[in-house]
Motif scaffolding. Sequence first.
Motif, PDB file in Angstrom:
ATOM      1  N   SER A  21       1.740  33.359   4.690  1.00 51.04           N
ATOM      2  CA  SER A  21       1.841  34.569   3.921  1.00 51.04           C
ATOM      3  C   SER A  21       1.221  35.867   4.225  1.00 51.04           C
ATOM      4  O   SER A  21      -0.091  35.617   4.681  1.00 51.04           O
ATOM      5  N   ALA A  22       1.926  36.727   4.469  1.00 49.23           N
ATOM      6  CA  ALA A  22       1.005  38.065   5.259  1.00 49.23           C
ATOM      7  C   ALA A  22      -0.023  38.326   4.315  1.00 49.23           C
ATOM      8  O   ALA A  22      -1.069  39.021   5.011  1.00 49.23           O
ATOM      9  N   CYS A  23       0.081  38.485   3.109  1.00 46.21           N
ATOM     10  CA  CYS A  23      -0.988  38.875   2.082  1.00 46.21           C
ATOM     11  C   CYS A  23      -2.426  38.170   2.496  1.00 46.21           C
ATOM     12  O   CYS A  23      -3.364  38.492   2.304  1.00 46.21           O
TER      13      CYS A  23
ATOM     14  N   CYS B  28       6.527  33.220  -2.962  1.00 47.99           N
ATOM     15  CA  CYS B  28       5.563  32.229  -2.015  1.00 47.99           C
ATOM     16  C   CYS B  28       4.821  31.158  -2.902  1.00 47.99           C
ATOM     17  O   CYS B  28       4.692  30.017  -2.224  1.00 47.99           O
TER      18      CYS B  28
ATOM     19  N   VAL C  29       0.559  44.085   1.619  1.00 45.25           N
ATOM     20  CA  VAL C  29       1.961  44.086   0.995  1.00 45.25           C
ATOM     21  C   VAL C  29       2.235  43.812  -0.157  1.00 45.25           C
ATOM     22  O   VAL C  29       3.461  43.382  -0.586  1.00 45.25           O
ATOM     23  N   ARG C  30       1.298  43.359  -1.102  1.00 44.23           N
ATOM     24  CA  ARG C  30       1.530  42.888  -2.326  1.00 44.23           C
ATOM     25  C   ARG C  30       2.127  44.153  -3.296  1.00 44.23           C
ATOM     26  O   ARG C  30       2.124  45.184  -2.861  1.00 44.23           O
TER      27      ARG C  30
ATOM     28  N   GLU D 269       9.047  39.568   0.511  1.00 48.96           N
ATOM     29  CA  GLU D 269       9.531  40.490  -0.443  1.00 48.96           C
ATOM     30  C   GLU D 269       9.751  41.889   0.438  1.00 48.96           C
ATOM     31  O   GLU D 269      10.791  42.492  -0.040  1.00 48.96           O
TER      32      GLU D 269
ATOM     33  N   SER E 104       3.282  33.500  -6.623  1.00 51.49           N
ATOM     34  CA  SER E 104       4.216  34.544  -6.221  1.00 51.49           C
ATOM     35  C   SER E 104       5.504  34.047  -6.707  1.00 51.49           C
ATOM     36  O   SER E 104       5.883  32.889  -6.380  1.00 51.49           O
TER      37      SER E 104
ATOM     38  N   LYS F  31       1.127  32.026  -0.285  1.00 48.49           N
ATOM     39  CA  LYS F  31       0.305  32.421  -1.493  1.00 48.49           C
ATOM     40  C   LYS F  31       0.650  31.696  -2.903  1.00 48.49           C
ATOM     41  O   LYS F  31       1.764  32.219  -3.226  1.00 48.49           O
TER      42      LYS F  31
ATOM     43  N   CYS G  20       5.854  38.671   4.849  1.00 43.37           N
ATOM     44  CA  CYS G  20       5.998  39.019   3.558  1.00 43.37           C
ATOM     45  C   CYS G  20       7.400  39.060   3.212  1.00 43.37           C
ATOM     46  O   CYS G  20       8.221  39.857   3.416  1.00 43.37           O
TER      47      CYS G  20
END
Length: 167
Positions: free
Chosen positions: A13-15, A119, A21-22, A50, A116, A113, A48
């Motif tokens: 996950s990019a975050c 995710c 990106v959240r 989303e 989410s 993550k 991410c």
Amino acid sequence: METGIIMEIILVSACLLGEGVRYDGVAMEFDHQILKYWRINELVASICPEVAGGLPIPRPSSEIFGGDGSQVLKGLKKVINVNGQDVTQYFLEGAQKTLLLARFHKIKLAILKEGSPSCGSRYIYDGSFSKTKKSGKGVTAALLEQNDIRVFNEREIHEAEKYLKHL
Ligand code: SF4
């Protein structure tokens, strides 16, 4: 930490990599030596779902209303944001783009993550926006697992490393 030669690419996950990106734009980097090792060795692909699905940063928070990601994939449940808007299509689009990325890299393992609506792999929130957790998967986690990609959360990174070693 177990090392040895790893050839697999891991989806993260990019975050968790510190990208802001959240939904609230806040970066939540997951600082862990195993993740650092994978990154240094260029074994990480990130996305991410989303944002990939077309949602902006920041964006209203969203939850799966009365169900989980696998039910969203079947068209049985919707993802609703805190303003009451149906954002299901963005989540489905993001999940599909994540699967495409995973297939491109022949990925068999993801660290996503927890919690989410995209995710989460062990729990998500119940759709009441009251911080109430329930067991279940987010939309992207459910789609990846349906396509034989094993999903771990960030707290399971040691299990993920062991799993990777036996691929
Ligand atoms: S969709 Fe996944 S990668 Fe994007 S901010 Fe949420 S938890 Fe992180």
